[in-house]
Design a protein around this motif. Structure first.
Motif, PDB file in Angstrom:
ATOM      1  N   HIS A   1      40.234   4.565  37.106  1.00  0.00           N
ATOM      2  CA  HIS A   1      40.499   4.115  35.741  1.00  0.00           C
ATOM      3  C   HIS A   1      41.704   4.844  35.154  1.00  0.00           C
ATOM      4  O   HIS A   1      42.603   4.203  34.578  1.00  0.00           O
ATOM      5  N   LEU A   2      41.737   6.155  35.303  1.00  0.00           N
ATOM      6  CA  LEU A   2      42.815   6.933  34.699  1.00  0.00           C
ATOM      7  C   LEU A   2      44.146   6.714  35.416  1.00  0.00           C
ATOM      8  O   LEU A   2      45.210   6.848  34.792  1.00  0.00           O
ATOM      9  N   ARG A   3      44.088   6.383  36.684  1.00  0.00           N
ATOM     10  CA  ARG A   3      45.329   6.072  37.395  1.00  0.00           C
ATOM     11  C   ARG A   3      45.983   4.821  36.816  1.00  0.00           C
ATOM     12  O   ARG A   3      47.194   4.761  36.651  1.00  0.00           O
ATOM     13  N   ASP A   4      45.160   3.835  36.460  1.00  0.00           N
ATOM     14  CA  ASP A   4      45.691   2.591  35.903  1.00  0.00           C
ATOM     15  C   ASP A   4      45.917   2.679  34.397  1.00  0.00           C
ATOM     16  O   ASP A   4      46.773   1.963  33.865  1.00  0.00           O
ATOM     17  N   SER A   5      45.148   3.545  33.729  1.00  0.00           N
ATOM     18  CA  SER A   5      45.200   3.634  32.262  1.00  0.00           C
ATOM     19  C   SER A   5      45.157   5.097  31.826  1.00  0.00           C
ATOM     20  O   SER A   5      44.142   5.576  31.312  1.00  0.00           O
ATOM     21  N   PRO A   6      46.235   5.837  32.030  1.00  0.00           N
ATOM     22  CA  PRO A   6      46.239   7.256  31.657  1.00  0.00           C
ATOM     23  C   PRO A   6      46.098   7.449  30.159  1.00  0.00           C
ATOM     24  O   PRO A   6      46.499   6.589  29.361  1.00  0.00           O
ATOM     25  N   VAL A   7      45.508   8.595  29.771  1.00  0.00           N
ATOM     26  CA  VAL A   7      45.266   8.894  28.361  1.00  0.00           C
ATOM     27  C   VAL A   7      45.661  10.338  28.060  1.00  0.00           C
ATOM     28  O   VAL A   7      45.913  11.133  28.957  1.00  0.00           O
ATOM     29  N   ASP A   8      45.674  10.653  26.752  1.00  0.00           N
ATOM     30  CA  ASP A   8      46.049  12.000  26.306  1.00  0.00           C
ATOM     31  C   ASP A   8      44.894  12.980  26.334  1.00  0.00           C
ATOM     32  O   ASP A   8      45.091  14.172  26.577  1.00  0.00           O
ATOM     33  N   ARG A   9      43.673  12.510  26.019  1.00  0.00           N
ATOM     34  CA  ARG A   9      42.506  13.376  25.896  1.00  0.00           C
ATOM     35  C   ARG A   9      41.386  12.843  26.788  1.00  0.00           C
ATOM     36  O   ARG A   9      41.069  11.655  26.749  1.00  0.00           O
ATOM     37  N   VAL A  10      40.783  13.731  27.566  1.00  0.00           N
ATOM     38  CA  VAL A  10      39.615  13.370  28.367  1.00  0.00           C
ATOM     39  C   VAL A  10      38.487  14.331  28.027  1.00  0.00           C
ATOM     40  O   VAL A  10      38.623  15.555  28.182  1.00  0.00           O
ATOM     41  N   LEU A  11      37.374  13.789  27.544  1.00  0.00           N
ATOM     42  CA  LEU A  11      36.172  14.564  27.276  1.00  0.00           C
ATOM     43  C   LEU A  11      35.196  14.371  28.425  1.00  0.00           C
ATOM     44  O   LEU A  11      35.119  13.293  29.017  1.00  0.00           O
ATOM     45  N   GLY A  12      34.419  15.399  28.710  1.00  0.00           N
ATOM     46  CA  GLY A  12      33.350  15.293  29.695  1.00  0.00           C
ATOM     47  C   GLY A  12      32.006  15.406  29.012  1.00  0.00           C
ATOM     48  O   GLY A  12      31.779  16.321  28.215  1.00  0.00           O
ATOM     49  N   SER A  13      31.100  14.458  29.293  1.00  0.00           N
ATOM     50  CA  SER A  13      29.802  14.416  28.632  1.00  0.00           C
ATOM     51  C   SER A  13      28.696  14.175  29.640  1.00  0.00           C
ATOM     52  O   SER A  13      28.894  13.491  30.647  1.00  0.00           O
ATOM     53  N   LEU A  14      27.525  14.715  29.320  1.00  0.00           N
ATOM     54  CA  LEU A  14      26.327  14.411  30.079  1.00  0.00           C
ATOM     55  C   LEU A  14      25.346  13.734  29.133  1.00  0.00           C
ATOM     56  O   LEU A  14      24.816  14.374  28.225  1.00  0.00           O
ATOM     57  N   HIS A  15      25.143  12.443  29.341  1.00  0.00           N
ATOM     58  CA  HIS A  15      24.218  11.669  28.517  1.00  0.00           C
ATOM     59  C   HIS A  15      22.936  11.330  29.261  1.00  0.00           C
ATOM     60  O   HIS A  15      21.941  10.979  28.625  1.00  0.00           O
ATOM     61  N   SER A  16      22.970  11.388  30.590  1.00  0.00           N
ATOM     62  CA  SER A  16      21.870  10.882  31.410  1.00  0.00           C
ATOM     63  C   SER A  16      21.564  11.823  32.556  1.00  0.00           C
ATOM     64  O   SER A  16      22.421  12.610  32.983  1.00  0.00           O
ATOM     65  N   LEU A  17      20.334  11.726  33.055  1.00  0.00           N
ATOM     66  CA  LEU A  17      19.909  12.453  34.243  1.00  0.00           C
ATOM     67  C   LEU A  17      19.280  11.468  35.225  1.00  0.00           C
ATOM     68  O   LEU A  17      18.775  10.412  34.826  1.00  0.00           O
ATOM     69  N   SER A  18      19.291  11.833  36.500  1.00  0.00           N
ATOM     70  CA  SER A  18      18.743  10.947  37.524  1.00  0.00           C
ATOM     71  C   SER A  18      17.246  11.159  37.684  1.00  0.00           C
ATOM     72  O   SER A  18      16.718  12.264  37.518  1.00  0.00           O
ATOM     73  N   GLN A  19      16.590  10.064  38.021  1.00  0.00           N
ATOM     74  CA  GLN A  19      15.164  10.100  38.340  1.00  0.00           C
ATOM     75  C   GLN A  19      14.836   8.869  39.180  1.00  0.00           C
ATOM     76  O   GLN A  19      15.107   7.738  38.765  1.00  0.00           O
ATOM     77  N   ASP A  20      14.294   9.119  40.359  1.00  0.00           N
ATOM     78  CA  ASP A  20      13.868   8.030  41.252  1.00  0.00           C
ATOM     79  C   ASP A  20      14.977   7.018  41.498  1.00  0.00           C
ATOM     80  O   ASP A  20      14.757   5.794  41.478  1.00  0.00           O
ATOM     81  N   GLY A  21      16.189   7.516  41.726  1.00  0.00           N
ATOM     82  CA  GLY A  21      17.290   6.645  42.083  1.00  0.00           C
ATOM     83  C   GLY A  21      17.979   5.935  40.940  1.00  0.00           C
ATOM     84  O   GLY A  21      18.838   5.080  41.175  1.00  0.00           O
ATOM     85  N   ARG A  22      17.620   6.273  39.705  1.00  0.00           N
ATOM     86  CA  ARG A  22      18.244   5.641  38.555  1.00  0.00           C
ATOM     87  C   ARG A  22      18.698   6.709  37.572  1.00  0.00           C
ATOM     88  O   ARG A  22      18.145   7.807  37.553  1.00  0.00           O
ATOM     89  N   LEU A  23      19.688   6.371  36.769  1.00  0.00           N
ATOM     90  CA  LEU A  23      20.115   7.235  35.675  1.00  0.00           C
ATOM     91  C   LEU A  23      19.393   6.802  34.409  1.00  0.00           C
ATOM     92  O   LEU A  23      19.394   5.624  34.058  1.00  0.00           O
ATOM     93  N   TYR A  24      18.799   7.772  33.726  1.00  0.00           N
ATOM     94  CA  TYR A  24      18.078   7.499  32.480  1.00  0.00           C
ATOM     95  C   TYR A  24      18.720   8.296  31.346  1.00  0.00           C
ATOM     96  O   TYR A  24      19.073   9.471  31.522  1.00  0.00           O
ATOM     97  N   GLY A  25      18.812   7.673  30.192  1.00  0.00           N
ATOM     98  CA  GLY A  25      19.281   8.390  29.017  1.00  0.00           C
ATOM     99  C   GLY A  25      18.383   9.570  28.716  1.00  0.00           C
ATOM    100  O   GLY A  25      17.163   9.505  28.874  1.00  0.00           O
ATOM    101  N   ILE A  26      18.992  10.663  28.267  1.00  0.00           N
ATOM    102  CA  ILE A  26      18.250  11.909  28.100  1.00  0.00           C
ATOM    103  C   ILE A  26      17.118  11.775  27.087  1.00  0.00           C
ATOM    104  O   ILE A  26      16.066  12.410  27.218  1.00  0.00           O
ATOM    105  N   GLY A  27      17.286  10.915  26.091  1.00  0.00           N
ATOM    106  CA  GLY A  27      16.226  10.739  25.100  1.00  0.00           C
ATOM    107  C   GLY A  27      14.935  10.245  25.712  1.00  0.00           C
ATOM    108  O   GLY A  27      13.840  10.664  25.312  1.00  0.00           O
ATOM    109  N   ARG A  28      15.026   9.369  26.698  1.00  0.00           N
ATOM    110  CA  ARG A  28      13.844   8.835  27.360  1.00  0.00           C
ATOM    111  C   ARG A  28      13.108   9.914  28.144  1.00  0.00           C
ATOM    112  O   ARG A  28      11.870   9.917  28.235  1.00  0.00           O
ATOM    113  N   LEU A  29      13.866  10.860  28.719  1.00  0.00           N
ATOM    114  CA  LEU A  29      13.269  11.875  29.588  1.00  0.00           C
ATOM    115  C   LEU A  29      12.694  13.061  28.821  1.00  0.00           C
ATOM    116  O   LEU A  29      11.878  13.807  29.354  1.00  0.00           O
ATOM    117  N   LEU A  30      13.108  13.247  27.576  1.00  0.00           N
ATOM    118  CA  LEU A  30      12.661  14.417  26.824  1.00  0.00           C
ATOM    119  C   LEU A  30      11.178  14.377  26.470  1.00  0.00           C
ATOM    120  O   LEU A  30      10.506  15.410  26.493  1.00  0.00           O
TER     121      LEU A  30
END
Length: 272
Positions: free
Chosen positions: A110-139
């Motif tokens: 994505h960034l190779r085709d569409s470079p940007v000035d700012r890149v943030l890194g976020s963790l919104h989800s965790l894995s469980q049984d082969g799927r990513l789930y939003g953290i709110g569901r897992l809490l």
């Protein structure tokens, strides 16, 4: 002069309404005396390549996903319009990458085709049984162990992705804490927070103070300082124009009390 808002979403993010335009966000930034704004739209993946770590770990999908790709053409056109209309405001392009350590190949493409000035890194989800789930569901079944797992995964993300320059909302799960965020005991996780901050400090990257999340305490930001953290970024995480620059006066007080000061100019991160 307030610091830049390095974390703003508009209608080009999948979770933001069409009424949240860049123009309206820029108007609010100017009204609040911000020197700059970064439009960091969500870069999340519902499908990924064989080269992504998510594939190697056996992840097959995101649970109940509403995620959509960024309309880069529309985003870029509105960004240029705003740069022409608001010459007094520095306007940065950007993305907020979700789980970038799991999707390195997809993010890079994505960034190779569409470079940007700012890149943030976020963790919104965790894995469980082969799927990513939003953290709110897992809490809800087990908030304590989920929070510890979350912060351990943030360390993994910092150590295994170098694509982002700002770590966003390190305590994102607090937004969904069972019984309300006031029941969250930050001190219980000091050791885990410090592990995140040591890893981040070792890379020289910035920690975000997010003003949509329950605001970070002076203690938490000071832990980052004590672990060698070098830079702080301010981000409203606004998903509507009224939220741009929200609570920055309080956030500045928190960051100053923890030992950080304005950077080299009005557009810089704050530094130790």
């Amino acid at each position: 002069m307030r610091p830049p808002d390095n974390h703003v979403h508009t209608r080009w993010s999948w979770d933001t309404s069409d009424a949240s335009t860049m123009v309206r966000a820029c108007e609010r930034a100017v009204a609040r005396g911000l020197p700059a704004i970064a439009f960091t739209e969500h870069l999340d993946f519902t499908t990924w390549t064989p080269e992504d770590r998510a594939t190697a770990e056996g992840l097959v999908d995101r649970h109940a996903s509403r995620h959509l790709p960024i309309d880069v053409e529309g985003y870029s056109a509105e960004l240029e319009e705003c740069r022409e209309r608001f010459p007094e405001l520095r306007i940065w392009s950007g993305v907020e990458t979700g789980e970038p350590h799991l999707f390195a190949a997809s993010v890079a493409a994505h960034l190779r085709d569409s470079p940007v000035d700012r890149v943030l890194g976020s963790l919104h989800s965790l894995s469980q049984d082969g799927r990513l789930y939003g953290i709110g569901r897992l809490l809800y079944p087990d908030p304590d162990s989920t929070m510890r797992r979350y912060l351990a995964e943030v360390v993994d993300m910092v150590e295994n992705s170098d694509v982002f320059e700002v770590l966003a909302h390190v305590d994102f799960p607090r937004r969904y804490w069972p019984g309300g965020s006031d029941r969250y005991a930050e001190k219980d996780y000091e050791e885990e927070y410090r592990a995140v901050f040591r890893a981040l400090a070792g890379t020289g990257r910035a920690l975000e103070v997010n003003t949509t999340s329950p605001l970070a305490s002076v203690d938490q930001v000071r832990w980052f300082f004590e672990e060698g953290g070098e830079a702080i970024s301010f981000g409203s995480d606004a998903h509507q124009p009224a939220g741009v620059g929200q609570h920055f006066d309080v956030a500045v007080d928190v960051v100053e009390a923890a030992g950080f000061r304005p950077g080299r100019d009005a557009f810089d991160f704050w530094r130790r």
